[in-house]
Motif scaffolding. Sequence first.
Motif, PDB file in Angstrom:
ATOM      1  N   GLU A 399       0.817  -1.221   0.000  1.00 40.57           N
ATOM      2  CA  GLU A 399       0.000   0.000   0.000  1.00 40.57           C
ATOM      3  C   GLU A 399       0.850   1.270   0.000  1.00 40.57           C
ATOM      4  O   GLU A 399       0.361   2.352  -0.332  1.00 40.57           O
ATOM      5  N   ASN A 400       2.119   1.146   0.368  1.00 41.89           N
ATOM      6  CA  ASN A 400       3.025   2.294   0.479  1.00 41.89           C
ATOM      7  C   ASN A 400       4.392   1.874  -0.067  1.00 41.89           C
ATOM      8  O   ASN A 400       5.379   1.845   0.663  1.00 41.89           O
ATOM      9  N   PRO A 401       4.455   1.499  -1.357  1.00 38.14           N
ATOM     10  CA  PRO A 401       5.661   0.859  -1.895  1.00 38.14           C
ATOM     11  C   PRO A 401       6.849   1.792  -2.010  1.00 38.14           C
ATOM     12  O   PRO A 401       6.704   3.017  -2.107  1.00 38.14           O
ATOM     13  N   LEU A 402       8.031   1.177  -2.010  1.00 42.95           N
ATOM     14  CA  LEU A 402       9.251   1.934  -2.270  1.00 42.95           C
ATOM     15  C   LEU A 402       9.323   2.271  -3.756  1.00 42.95           C
ATOM     16  O   LEU A 402       8.910   1.487  -4.607  1.00 42.95           O
ATOM     17  N   SER A 403       9.866   3.419  -4.056  1.00 38.70           N
ATOM     18  CA  SER A 403      10.096   3.794  -5.457  1.00 38.70           C
ATOM     19  C   SER A 403      11.370   3.110  -5.944  1.00 38.70           C
ATOM     20  O   SER A 403      12.194   2.637  -5.154  1.00 38.70           O
ATOM     21  N   ARG A 404      11.559   3.060  -7.245  1.00 39.81           N
ATOM     22  CA  ARG A 404      12.809   2.525  -7.792  1.00 39.81           C
ATOM     23  C   ARG A 404      13.996   3.329  -7.270  1.00 39.81           C
ATOM     24  O   ARG A 404      15.053   2.760  -6.947  1.00 39.81           O
ATOM     25  N   ALA A 405      13.843   4.631  -7.155  1.00 41.08           N
ATOM     26  CA  ALA A 405      14.935   5.466  -6.652  1.00 41.08           C
ATOM     27  C   ALA A 405      15.313   5.077  -5.221  1.00 41.08           C
ATOM     28  O   ALA A 405      16.497   5.062  -4.865  1.00 41.08           O
ATOM     29  N   GLN A 406      14.318   4.766  -4.390  1.00 40.31           N
ATOM     30  CA  GLN A 406      14.608   4.349  -3.010  1.00 40.31           C
ATOM     31  C   GLN A 406      15.335   3.005  -2.974  1.00 40.31           C
ATOM     32  O   GLN A 406      16.250   2.809  -2.172  1.00 40.31           O
ATOM     33  N   VAL A 407      14.925   2.092  -3.842  1.00 44.34           N
ATOM     34  CA  VAL A 407      15.592   0.790  -3.889  1.00 44.34           C
ATOM     35  C   VAL A 407      17.027   0.957  -4.387  1.00 44.34           C
ATOM     36  O   VAL A 407      17.960   0.334  -3.866  1.00 44.34           O
ATOM     37  N   GLU A 408      17.211   1.812  -5.390  1.00 45.23           N
ATOM     38  CA  GLU A 408      18.565   2.068  -5.891  1.00 45.23           C
ATOM     39  C   GLU A 408      19.437   2.692  -4.801  1.00 45.23           C
ATOM     40  O   GLU A 408      20.622   2.346  -4.668  1.00 45.23           O
ATOM     41  N   HIS A 409      18.873   3.598  -4.024  1.00 46.31           N
ATOM     42  CA  HIS A 409      19.631   4.211  -2.928  1.00 46.31           C
ATOM     43  C   HIS A 409      20.039   3.153  -1.903  1.00 46.31           C
ATOM     44  O   HIS A 409      21.173   3.174  -1.403  1.00 46.31           O
ATOM     45  N   LYS A 410      19.140   2.253  -1.601  1.00 49.14           N
ATOM     46  CA  LYS A 410      19.453   1.169  -0.662  1.00 49.14           C
ATOM     47  C   LYS A 410      20.602   0.327  -1.197  1.00 49.14           C
ATOM     48  O   LYS A 410      21.537  -0.018  -0.454  1.00 49.14           O
ATOM     49  N   PHE A 411      20.559   0.001  -2.497  1.00 47.58           N
ATOM     50  CA  PHE A 411      21.641  -0.795  -3.082  1.00 47.58           C
ATOM     51  C   PHE A 411      22.963  -0.029  -3.031  1.00 47.58           C
ATOM     52  O   PHE A 411      23.993  -0.594  -2.654  1.00 47.58           O
ATOM     53  N   ARG A 412      22.942   1.233  -3.394  1.00 45.77           N
ATOM     54  CA  ARG A 412      24.178   2.019  -3.359  1.00 45.77           C
ATOM     55  C   ARG A 412      24.749   2.090  -1.944  1.00 45.77           C
ATOM     56  O   ARG A 412      25.967   1.994  -1.748  1.00 45.77           O
ATOM     57  N   THR A 413      23.882   2.270  -0.966  1.00 43.50           N
ATOM     58  CA  THR A 413      24.326   2.408   0.422  1.00 43.50           C
ATOM     59  C   THR A 413      25.139   1.204   0.876  1.00 43.50           C
ATOM     60  O   THR A 413      26.198   1.356   1.497  1.00 43.50           O
ATOM     61  N   TYR A 414      24.658   0.007   0.551  1.00 43.11           N
ATOM     62  CA  TYR A 414      25.302  -1.194   1.076  1.00 43.11           C
ATOM     63  C   TYR A 414      26.293  -1.812   0.103  1.00 43.11           C
ATOM     64  O   TYR A 414      27.268  -2.454   0.536  1.00 43.11           O
ATOM     65  N   ALA A 415      26.099  -1.614  -1.193  1.00 47.13           N
ATOM     66  CA  ALA A 415      27.014  -2.207  -2.171  1.00 47.13           C
ATOM     67  C   ALA A 415      28.372  -1.522  -2.173  1.00 47.13           C
ATOM     68  O   ALA A 415      29.380  -2.144  -2.522  1.00 47.13           O
ATOM     69  N   LYS A 416      28.429  -0.256  -1.762  1.00 46.12           N
ATOM     70  CA  LYS A 416      29.705   0.468  -1.818  1.00 46.12           C
ATOM     71  C   LYS A 416      30.747  -0.122  -0.879  1.00 46.12           C
ATOM     72  O   LYS A 416      31.941   0.156  -1.033  1.00 46.12           O
ATOM     73  N   THR A 417      30.314  -0.936   0.081  1.00 45.04           N
ATOM     74  CA  THR A 417      31.278  -1.576   0.979  1.00 45.04           C
ATOM     75  C   THR A 417      31.924  -2.801   0.344  1.00 45.04           C
ATOM     76  O   THR A 417      32.940  -3.296   0.850  1.00 45.04           O
ATOM     77  N   ARG A 418      31.366  -3.297  -0.768  1.00 42.79           N
ATOM     78  CA  ARG A 418      31.878  -4.505  -1.412  1.00 42.79           C
ATOM     79  C   ARG A 418      32.303  -4.296  -2.861  1.00 42.79           C
ATOM     80  O   ARG A 418      33.121  -5.059  -3.383  1.00 42.79           O
ATOM     81  N   LEU A 419      31.733  -3.283  -3.531  1.00 42.19           N
ATOM     82  CA  LEU A 419      31.964  -3.091  -4.961  1.00 42.19           C
ATOM     83  C   LEU A 419      32.409  -1.664  -5.247  1.00 42.19           C
ATOM     84  O   LEU A 419      32.084  -0.743  -4.495  1.00 42.19           O
TER      85      LEU A 419
END
Length: 461
Positions: A399-419
């Motif tokens: 009912e209150n979904p995340l936007s693609r931009a929010q999901v991308e931000h989540k990926f960037r936040t955590y992926a930068k520690t590995r990639l």
Amino acid sequence: MAGDATEVLARFAATLNYHDIPERVRENCKNVLLDTLACAVAGHQGEETHQIAALASGLAQSNESSIIGGDRLSLAGATMLNGYLITAVTMCDIHRSTLTHVTPEVIPPALAIAERDSLSGRDLLVAIAAGCETTTRIGIGLDYPEFRKRGWHGPGVIGPFGAAAAVGRLLRFDPETMAKAFGLAGSQAAGTFAAWGTPTVKFHQCRGALSGLMAALLAQQKFLATREFLTAKDGGLYNTYTNGGKTEAVTADLGKRWELEQIALRLWPSASTIQGMITAMFELVEKHQVGPDQVSKLRISMSQPAFDLHGGFARYKAKFDALLSTHYAAAVILHDRELSLAQFEPARYDDPKLRRFAAEQVEVKPDPRLTGVQALVEAETVDGKTIAVRCDHPRGSAENPLSRAQVEHKFRTYAKTRLSDSRVEEVIGAVSRLEELGSARRLMDMLRAGDDRRLRASAAA
């Protein structure tokens, strides 16, 4: 669709094509995939990840399959470890009506087979849709309250079916072979709430991924198995794990109404059932600009099931307890105005002032007027006022979904520690244009941190 529920669902999963999936559902599947990858790279920070990695490395000695944010292991080892990485730090998806995390079971074996066989991004997308829809459809047929009364935990019970469906679709199973894969998956269905409060609940998920992979690979060998597992009178899922279930829900409007759209994502690490409370807390600190020095007491009301799971961690021990604790999450959001993995490191949760606030100034109670993940937060201020915030639909819910931009931000936040930054952007681009990806092997190449680190070291030299 007429026929036994197992047969109908097997036919659906085996014959699903790209053009059968509405565009909005395809885009939703991409969000789910990218969110899953974000959770997996973050999962390298899990307290028990090294233990599962040791188990996974011992399953076989080959190294044909990629670890998300890691190196390589065997097909079985990568499926198990990737499954655990996705759930390791408690921020992956949830199908709320069955309290089942879906992606740790479905995505890892799909990635492993798509990589091994160099299948296209379009093939992978269809497999993810087939696996997620199979898991959630079987779930809504359980009559979940009855299933839960018996102590069963959804991911390890219904997850293997979704994993088998995803792999079977990639292997081009016909409906009969898919039904046999479901029979083999169901024969491995297990996991109960006796494990609650321990990391074993997360092991249910990665074991479910491996079970589904084995089920499909064995079905591929034409191994004899029942083709009516869901409804079998003696030992079938719905007659043994619950009260006969609601089999009509499994097939109603199948292919027209997509149950996978009810899968919720999480913007923040922490237990899925307290995401409503977390959403309310962020509204409190962001909209009402309330800080810890202004609050004498935080009163949090939750549904009875949410309270039973998460109301007893006022004095949490370590990271896993903190991730489950309503008291801690509320206290640290009020103090830090943030909730990322940094808030679940010892340097933060061991702060004596924060521990004292969580134990003494956060009160959590059940409220019969609230259901599911609904929550009410009331902040009593030092000047005698009360500020109340209620949440019915947390961020990331259907009912209150995340936007693609929010999901991308989540990926960037955590992926930068590995990639590297460039790899991070490559992955985001590949997932957003998944249909155009010629081979899933390319996506897995992007996601291997081992190769990325070697390339960076070579460039530096």
